[in-house]
Design a protein around this motif. Sequence first.
Motif, short mmCIF file in Angstrom:
data_model
loop_
_atom_site.label_atom_id
_atom_site.label_comp_id
_atom_site.label_asym_id
_atom_site.label_seq_id
_atom_site.Cartn_x
_atom_site.Cartn_y
_atom_site.Cartn_z
N GLU A 63 30.17 62.66 23.25
CA GLU A 63 29.19 63.62 23.76
C GLU A 63 28.26 62.89 24.71
OE1 GLU A 63 28.70 66.80 20.12
OE2 GLU A 63 27.80 64.82 19.84
N GLN A 64 28.30 63.29 25.98
CA GLN A 64 27.45 62.67 26.98
C GLN A 64 26.26 63.61 27.19
OE1 GLN A 64 28.90 62.57 30.97
NE2 GLN A 64 27.81 60.71 31.49
N PRO A 70 20.87 61.90 21.05
CA PRO A 70 21.59 60.68 21.45
C PRO A 70 23.02 60.94 21.93
CG PRO A 70 20.68 60.51 19.21
CD PRO A 70 20.56 61.93 19.62
N ASN A 71 23.54 60.00 22.73
CA ASN A 71 24.97 60.01 23.07
C ASN A 71 25.76 59.65 21.82
OD1 ASN A 71 25.19 60.29 26.13
ND2 ASN A 71 23.63 58.71 25.92
N THR A 72 26.94 60.24 21.66
CA THR A 72 27.71 59.96 20.45
C THR A 72 29.19 59.71 20.75
OG1 THR A 72 28.28 62.28 20.03
CG2 THR A 72 26.21 61.48 19.07
N LEU A 73 29.80 58.97 19.83
CA LEU A 73 31.26 58.85 19.75
C LEU A 73 31.67 59.74 18.59
CD1 LEU A 73 34.01 57.43 20.30
CD2 LEU A 73 33.23 55.58 18.81
N ARG A 148 26.70 59.61 11.06
CA ARG A 148 25.29 59.69 11.43
C ARG A 148 24.93 61.09 11.91
NH1 ARG A 148 23.18 54.92 13.19
NH2 ARG A 148 21.20 56.05 13.09
N HIS A 149 23.66 61.40 11.81
CA HIS A 149 23.17 62.69 12.29
C HIS A 149 22.49 62.45 13.63
CE1 HIS A 149 22.26 66.83 11.92
NE2 HIS A 149 20.95 66.68 11.80
N ALA A 150 23.00 63.08 14.68
CA ALA A 150 22.51 62.79 16.02
C ALA A 150 21.24 63.59 16.32
CB ALA A 150 23.59 63.11 17.06
N VAL A 151 20.10 63.01 15.97
CA VAL A 151 18.81 63.66 16.29
C VAL A 151 18.00 62.71 17.16
CG1 VAL A 151 18.70 65.10 14.23
CG2 VAL A 151 17.84 62.76 14.12
N GLY A 153 15.59 60.15 18.54
CA GLY A 153 14.89 59.06 17.87
C GLY A 153 15.73 58.31 16.85
N ALA A 154 16.95 58.81 16.57
CA ALA A 154 17.81 58.12 15.60
C ALA A 154 18.21 56.76 16.17
CB ALA A 154 19.06 58.95 15.32
N THR A 155 18.25 55.73 15.32
CA THR A 155 18.67 54.41 15.81
C THR A 155 20.17 54.43 16.08
OG1 THR A 155 19.02 53.65 13.56
CG2 THR A 155 16.88 53.14 14.56
N ASN A 156 20.58 53.57 17.00
CA ASN A 156 22.00 53.51 17.36
C ASN A 156 22.83 52.96 16.20
OD1 ASN A 156 21.63 54.41 19.99
ND2 ASN A 156 21.10 52.36 20.71
N SER A 157 24.06 53.44 16.11
CA SER A 157 25.01 52.82 15.19
C SER A 157 25.28 51.40 15.70
CB SER A 157 26.32 53.61 15.15
OG SER A 157 26.09 54.92 14.67
#
Length: 467
Positions: A63-64, A70-73, A148-151, A153-157
């Motif tokens: 997700e870009q 956040p961006n996610t894989l 992880r929950h993409a909200v 301010g969440a720290t990166n994996s």
Amino acid sequence: MRERGKGTEPSVDERYTQWKSLVPVLYDWLANHNLVWPSLSCRWGPQLEQATYKNRQRLYLSEQTDGSVPNTLVIANCEVVKPRVAAAEHISQFNEEARSPFVKKYKTIIHPGEVNRIRELPQNSHIVATHTDSPDVLIWDVEAQPNRHAVLGATNSRPDLILTGHQDNAEFALAMCPTEPFVLSGGKDKSVVLWSIHDHISTLAADTGATKSPGSGGTNIKHASKAGGSNDKSVDSPSIGPRGIYQGHEDTVEDVQFCPSSAQEFCSVGDDSCLILWDARVGSTPVAKVEKAHDADLHCVDWNPHDVNFILTGSADATVRMFDRRNLTSGEVGSPVHKFEGHSAAVLCVQWSPDKSSVFGSSAEDGVLNIWDHEKVGQKQEPVGSRVPNFPPGLFFRHAGHRDKVVDFHWNASDPWTIVSVSDDCESTGGGGTLQIWRMIDLIYRPEEEVLAELEKFKSHILTCSS
């Protein structure tokens, strides 16, 4: 798909409407999945289980985002309907705005930076590499990574491993070796860089105090200061340096690919219009260089897994070219075996079929994914007055289900005529992206005699029913 006469190209909406009406005739199965955010890469993962009517398989995408989250894989589970199971009315009834019930999110990894490319390791398809807007390649064990929950301010994996060695951002060129756990990358520093994931394992093994968890190793592991150039505070991912750095391009390296039969041989293409072949056994300079492989930047390359003499390239000049590595150039200018001209905009992705050695796909900024068979080039052409005017030689199927640039696609090795493709729809709809999983009807590619015999059988069956 039929094209119009009089040289006028149909508009995107007209083409899409026409395509949609033909879905029950052209496809054995099709799943349309609306994405909230664009995905720049899509890849099949391992098959998980087989059932009577469908198989379950992992699917990797991303997700870009615009920064609001956040961006996610994304690791998804996909139900792949088996051939000749889906009913025609079922595959034609889809809503462009809806999510497909066949694709379900399984796990989210919060990615440091956007995900430009995903590649899975053939020796262990739970291990994937990602390219982002940084010089590093990030390695992830997707099964071991926490969900992880993409909200905001969440720290990166935290990546399981970081591959360092580029001097500038490396965003797109990424490949995994079919025969060894090797990773290849290219970037804006005009370099091609090679790593072995084994170097990480051996570094760990050399340190008696090391444990398997990422970032807990001892003094022998270099620790990356930033995971993928992000502002992440957890700085513990182990990193390894390259086995080799290869220089011969004069501009950004846009794509790389291993020779399917050798971990030491690979090729690269770039914005300098060059196709370069390398062999790690003979040093870090090119073994062959095609100075003008196309008339513009090269975006993509693939090496035929069934016949290692053939290499495909795709370019901003809207063509796909096939090269024979035994005869690459004529006076330094590219001398392709054939030029495939069926796109009206830059070609973004090319890939050989895992099933049939002469078949490949190409996708482009024109929103079309073409399927070609190079053995059909030069065979008897359509009769004059045929309903398919000016059809490019070798082209036998056009997937026109996307309404914007098709940024990536991947043939499914577990179900060879099934393809996942993804488009970035921001420009046309202002929306995110569209993911489609589709399989053309087998009557299109099977031998003609076989198909006619089967249709004859159906004809007699229908006549019996009607009588």
